[in-house]
Scaffold this active site. Structure first.
Site, mmCIF file in Angstrom:
data_model
loop_
_atom_site.group_PDB
_atom_site.id
_atom_site.type_symbol
_atom_site.label_atom_id
_atom_site.label_comp_id
_atom_site.label_asym_id
_atom_site.label_seq_id
_atom_site.Cartn_x
_atom_site.Cartn_y
_atom_site.Cartn_z
ATOM 1 C CG ASP A 81 -2.269 0.627 0.965
ATOM 2 O OD1 ASP A 81 -2.264 1.726 0.388
ATOM 3 O OD2 ASP A 81 -3.320 0.083 1.374
ATOM 4 C CG ASP A 96 -7.134 3.206 -3.238
ATOM 5 O OD1 ASP A 96 -8.331 3.372 -3.523
ATOM 6 O OD2 ASP A 96 -6.733 2.996 -2.081
ATOM 7 C CG ASP A 135 -11.825 2.110 1.718
ATOM 8 O OD1 ASP A 135 -11.130 1.241 1.171
ATOM 9 O OD2 ASP A 135 -11.565 3.316 1.674
#
Length: 873
Positions: A364, A477, A552
C-alpha cells in the site's frame, strides 16, 4: 485505503479534520442528497404529465444509417435534434442534443470500442400524428409520436419500451445544462444494475426517497442498503421478466441520478394474487428516469431478448472483460501496509510454513518514498529488486499501489515532468489544480489527454520505474479522484480538462487512470504480457482494463452479505473481475466472520484479503491451528478450481457472459430466482450459497431447474432442482453444488502458487449426458490471441463414452498436463473401462463407490490436449 490520516504532518491533519468524522461510519454531511444537488432538485420537481416537446415531422430526414428529426419545446421555442439509429444485433440508439447549442455539449469518448455498425431503417407509415419505422427483427417497430413527442418500441402488439411517455424529457439550455429523460417498461417488475451501490441485487423503487446516484466518490466506510454514490458508476440497467431481458445504457459521464417507480411497489404477494383472481387488467410496469448534470442524451436500448444476448449486445458496444493472467485468479494477500522488506519476506515464508498457496502480495501507500508513487522508501524497501526476485524464485508476484495524485515537490521527477509537459488538471483560473491527498499538497494529472496517458504508460518501463520487475503489477486507488479538501471529497466541478469542465468528465476519470496503467504494463513487455491492474473507480468500459473491488468495507456480517449483490450487479454490466476485501477493511473481524469471509471470497472472482492500518494483523495462520486449517482448506479449494475459473474468464472475454452471475441469468423463466442474491452461479455449472449469518447452523439454498439435478461437491450427494434445500452447516461448511450434465476440470494437486501448478495433471468431475470444455494456454501472454497458442477441447459424455475433441484445429499449443483422474457422479458400475487413443484400446483402472454411485477412473494418462475416448462397458 481511505480517509485516515497518518504520517501526513500536523497541518494535513488539521486541514482534513474539518471534513471527516473520526467515527467508523460514513459522514452523510459530506455527500449530497438530491435536494442538495441543485440540478437534481430542479429536474425532480418536474412532475409527470404533458410534455412541452413536439416532433416536427416535416424535418424528418432518413439515410441508410440514421433518422434525424427536430423537436421543439413549445414553452421556450428551443429546437432539439433527435437522431435514431438501428444498430446491428437488435439495438437502438437514441441521441438528443440542442440543434444550436449556445456552447458545445460534452459527448463521452473512449468508452465505445468503435462506432457501432448500423442497419437500415425504413418508414412503414407516416401521418400528421407520427411515423412508424421498421426495426427489422421479429416484427419490431419504432413509433415516433409527434404531439407530445414520444418513442415506443414494439414487437407485434406488445410495447417493449417507451421514451418520454411520462413527459419528463427536459433540457436546460443556460448554465447549468442538465438533462432528463424517462423510460417506461411495461410488464417489468425487476430491474438490476447501475452499480456501484451497497444494496440488494434487485433495484428498489425510489419514490419518497433519494434516487440512485452515479457519481464516483471516496466514501469513508459506506453504509449499506441505500442509493448513495460509491467509488464507481456504470450507467447500465437491465430489465427482466419471464418473457424478455432488455438493457438501457445511458452514455453520460456527468453526475447522474436514477429514479425508479413501479405500479406494483408495495403490493403483497396476496395483493398480486387478488388482482389475478379478480381479473385486474393492470399490467406491471417499471418507470425509470435518468437525470444528468451536463452532456447530451445518448442512450442505447438493448432489446435482448435473452440475458446472454443483452450481455453480448453491451459487450459489442463497450468491450468484454479483459482476459486476466491466470495467477491473478489465485489468492492475494494485502494490508495497509506491510512494513518493510523483512515483513514481506516473513509473510511470504509464513504461507510456506503453513502450506497455504498464494500468488500476490501487495504493498500500500507506505511503501513509496514519502508517498511519491513510482518510488520506494529507501529505508523500508532499500532493495526492491532483491525482494521481487525472492518472490519470483517462488513463482510469486507483487502489486504496488500507484495513485493518481502527485506530490507537489520540486525534488520529485514525476511531478517535474508533469509540470514541464503541462499535464496537470487546471483550476478555473488556468493554474494547476491542487488539492490534499495522501502526500499532502497534490496535483492531479489530466488523464483525459491521450498524450498524458501515453506519458504515464511510459513511466512503467523498467528503466523508468526503478526497482520494478516483470512480476510487479499495479493498484490504482483514490482515482474517483479523491481530494480530501474538495467538495464531497473530490475535485471541484469547475476544474478544467482542456476545454471541458470536470463536471462533464468526472465519472470517466478513474477509467482513464486504469487504461493508462494497463497500457503501461503492456508496453513494458513489448506488447507480449497481459496486465493486471486493480481499480477502485470505474465506468462503462472499465472491464477492458482489469479488476475492481468494492472499496472500504468493514469487518461486519452485513458487509460480508452485501459483497454478493455488489459483485453480481457489476457482473451484469460487464465487470466480471470483482471482489471484496476479505475480512473487511475497517475494524477487526471475529474468527468466525474471518473464516466465513474466506469461504465466500474463495468463490468470488477477485480473491484478496485486505485490512486497514489500524487493524490487528490477520494473516491466515494467526487464529489458531483449527482456523488456519479451515482457511487453508478453502484457499486450496480455490486453487483446485483455477482451471474452471480460467476457462470462464476466457468465455467472458469472448462473449461478455458474466463469470459470477445471478441464478435468473441461467433460469430466466423461474420467478423464484429473480430476487435471490445470497447465492450465485459461477458459470452455469457451480452454485454457491455462502454462509453469511453469525452462528449459523444451517442455510436454505434454492436449487433451480425443474429438470436439473445438483451434486454436493463435497459429499457427491444428489439433489433434484426446483426446490429449497435445507443444509446443516458447521464452521467448515461452504455449500457448493455442481449441475448435473456438466464437466468441471480441476487440478487437485495444490502447490504454493498457480504458476507452480502449470504442468500439473487435471481431474475431471462429471455426470452422465454431459457437455463441457477444457481451455489451456500459457497463462500470461497475449499469444492466445496473436498466435492462436491455446488448447480448447470439447468434452462430451454420452452413451457410456467420454470423448475429448478439438474445438480449434488451427490452434497450436502444447501442454505437459495430462488427465490424472476422472470422477463420474451418479454412475453405474461398468465391467471394464477402455481408453481409445491413437488407434489403440488400453484398459483403465477404476473403482466404484456403491453408496454414492461414484465411478473413479484412475490414471488414464492421456495428454490434456489430445484426442481420446474413454469407453465404459
Amino acid at each position: 485505503c481511505t480517509l485516515f490520516f497518518f504520517r501526513m504532518g500536523l497541518l494535513s491533519v488539521v486541514c482534513v479534520s474539518l471534513f471527516f468524522s473520526s467515527t467508523f461510519a460514513v459522514d452523510r454531511g459530506n455527500f449530497k442528497t438530491c435536494d442538495q444537488s441543485a440540478f437534481c432538485k430542479r429536474q425532480r420537481a418536474l412532475k409527470p404529465g404533458q410534455s412541452p416537446y413536439r416532433a416536427l415531422l416535416e424535418t424528418l430526414e432518413l439515410s441508410d444509417s440514421r433518422l434525424t428529426l427536430q423537436l421543439i419545446n413549445d414553452n421556450n421555442k428551443v429546437h432539439l435534434l433527435l437522431e435514431l439509429y438501428r444498430l446491428q444485433g437488435n439495438m437502438t440508439r437514441v441521441k438528443i442534443n440542442e440543434l444550436k447549442p449556445l456552447k458545445p455539449r460534452f459527448e463521452v469518448p473512449d468508452v465505445l470500442i468503435a462506432e457501432p455498425p448500423t442497419e437500415p431503417l425504413s418508414v412503414l407509415s407516416k401521418d400528421d400524428n407520427g411515423v412508424v419505422l421498421s426495426l427489422g427483427a421479429e416484427n419490431q417497430r419504432l413509433i415516433v409520436s409527434a404531439r407530445p413527442f414520444r418513442l415506443d418500441i414494439m414487437e407485434g402488439p406488445e410495447v417493449l419500451l417507451s421514451l418520454n411517455s411520462r413527459g419528463l424529457l427536459a433540457f436546460e439550455h443556460l448554465r447549468p445544462t442538465s438533462i432528463s429523460l424517462d423510460f417506461s417498461l411495461p410488464g417489468v417488475e425487476h430491474v438490476y444494475g447501475i452499480p456501484e451501490h451497497a444494496d440488494d441485487l434487485k433495484l428498489k423503487t425510489t419514490d419518497g426517497g433519494d434516487p440512485y446516484r452515479l457519481y464516483n466518490l471516496d466514501v469513508f466506510q459506506y453504509e449499506l442498503y441505500n442509493p448513495m454514490a460509491l467509488y464507481g458508476s456504470i450507467p447500465v440497467m437491465l430489465a427482466h421478466n419471464t418473457q424478455r431481458t432488455m438493457g438501457i445504457f445511458w452514455l453520460n459521464a456527468a453526475e447522474t441520478w436514477v429514479d425508479i417507480s413501479s405500479n406494483t411497489a408495495g403490493k403483497t404477494v396476496f395483493g398480486k394474487m387478488l388482482d389475478f383472481v379478480q381479473g385486474s387488467s393492470e399490467k406491471p410496469q417499471t418507470d425509470v428516469r435518468w437525470i444528468s448534470e451536463s452532456g447530451i442524451i445518448d442512450v442505447f436500448i438493448m432489446l435482448g431478448p435473452k440475458p446472454s444476448k443483452v450481455f453480448s449486445q453491451y459487450a459489442s458496444l463497450t468491450g468484454t472483460q479483459s482476459f486476466p493472467p491466470l495467477a491473478s485468479l489465485g489468492y492475494h494477500q494485502c494490508r495497509w501496509n506491510y512494513n518493510d522488506q523483512e515483513d514481506v519476506k516473513s509473510v511470504d515464508q509464513g504461507f510456506d510454513q503453513h502450506d497455504i498457496p498464494y500468488d500476490f502480495i501487495w504493498l500500500d501507500i507506505e511503501h513509496a518514498d514519502g508517498k511519491r508513487y513510482f518510488t520506494w522508501d529507501p529505508h523500508k524497501f532499500p532493495q526492491p529488486k532483491e525482494m521481487l526476485q525472492g518472490l519470483m524464485d517462488k513463482r510469486r508476484k507483487m502489486v504496488s499501489i500507484v495513485d493518481p495524485h502527485i506530490r507537489v515537490d520540486s525534488g520529485y521527477k514525476i511531478h517535474n515532468e508533469i509540470t514541464s509537459k503541462d499535464f496537470y488538471v487546471k483550476n478555473k483560473d488556468g493554474k494547476n489544480y491542487e488539492g490534499w491527498c495522501w502526500p499532502g499538497n497534490s496535483g492531479y494529472p489530466d488523464f483525459t489527454k491521450p498524450e498524458m496517458r501515453a506519458w504515464w504508460a511510459s513511466m512503467f518501463a523498467y528503466d523508468q520505474y526503478e526497482g520494478s520487475m516483470e512480476n510487479l503489477f499495479t493498484w490504482n486507488d483514490m482515482n474517483e479522484p479523491s481530494v480530501f479538501n474538495g467538495p464531497e471529497v473530490t475535485m471541484h466541478k469547475d476544474a478544467l480538462h482542456g476545454k471541458w469542465e470536470h463536471r462533464d468528465i468526472h465519472n470517466i476519470y478513474g477509467l482513464y487512470v486504469q487504461m493508462a496503467t494497463a497500457e503501461g504494463q503492456i508496453q513494458r513487455s513489448g506488447g507480449v504480457e497481459r496486465p493486471f491492474v486493480l481499480t477502485r473507480a470505474f465506468f462503462a468500459g472499465s472491464q477492458r482494463y482489469g479488476a475492481v473491488w468494492t472499496g472500504d468495507n468493514a469487518a461486519e456480517w452485513d458487509h460480508l452479505k452485501i459483497s454478493i449483490p455488489m459483485c453480481l450487479s457489476l457482473g451484469l454490466v460487464g465487470v466480471s473481475f470483482c471482489g471484496a476485501d476479505v475480512g473487511g477493511f475497517f475494524k477487526n473481524p471475529s474468527t468466525e466472520l474471518l473464516v466465513r469471509w474466506y469461504q465466500t471470497g474463495a468463490y468470488q472472482p477477485f480473491f484478496r484479503a485486505h485490512a486497514h492500518l489500524d487493524t490487528t494483523r490477520r494473516e491466515p495462520w494467526l487464529f489458531g491451528p483449527e482456523n488456519t486449517a479451515l482457511i487453508r482448506e478453502v484457499i486450496r479449494q480455490r486453487y483446485a478450481l483455477l482451471p474452471y475459473w480460467y476457462q470462464l474468464f476466457y468465455q467472458a472475454h469472448k462473449t461478455g457472459m458474466p463469470v459470477m452471475r445471478p441464478l435468473w441469468v441461467d433460469y430466466p423463466k423461474d420467478t423464484a430466482t429473480f430476487t435471490i442474491d445470497d447465492e450465485f452461479l459461477i458459470g452455469s455449472d457451480l452454485l454457491v450459497h455462502p454462509v453469511t449469518e453469525e452462528g449459523s447452523r444451517g442455510v436454505t439454498a434454492y436449487l433451480p431447474g425443474a429438470e436439473e439435478v445438483w451434486y454436493d461437491v463435497h459429499t457427491f450427494q444428489k439433489h433434484n432442482g426446483a426446490q429449497n434445500l435445507y443444509i446443516p452447516v458447521t464452521l467448515s461448511s461452504i455449500p457448493v453444488f455442481q449441475r448435473g450434465g456438466s464437466i468441471i476440470p480441476r487440478k487437485d494437486r495444490v502447490r504454493r502458487s498457480s504458476t507452480c501448478m502449470e504442468n500439473d495433471p487435471y481431474t475431471l468431475y462429471l455426470t452422465n449426458k454431459t457437455n463441457g470444455e477444457l481451455y489451456i494456454d500459457d497463462g500470461h501472454s497475449f499469444n492466445y490471441d496473436t498466435k492462436k497458442e491455446f488448447i480448447h477441447r470439447s468434452l462430451t459424455f454420452a452413451n457410456n463414452a467420454l470423448t475429448s475433441s478439438n474445438l480449434c484445429p488451427d490452434c497450436n499449443f502444447l501442454t505437459s498436463s495430462w488427465i490424472e483422474k476422472v470422477l463420474i457422479l451418479g454412475a453405474s458400475k461398468p465391467s471394464k473401462v477402455l481408453l481409445k487413443m491413437d488407434g489403440k484400446e488400453t484398459p483403465v483402472d477404476f473403482e466404484f463407490d456403491t453408496s454414492m454411485s461414484v465411478l473413479t477412473l484412475r490414471k488414464p494418462g492421456m495428454n490434456a490436449g489430445a484426442d481420446w475416448t474413454l469407453l465404459l462397458q
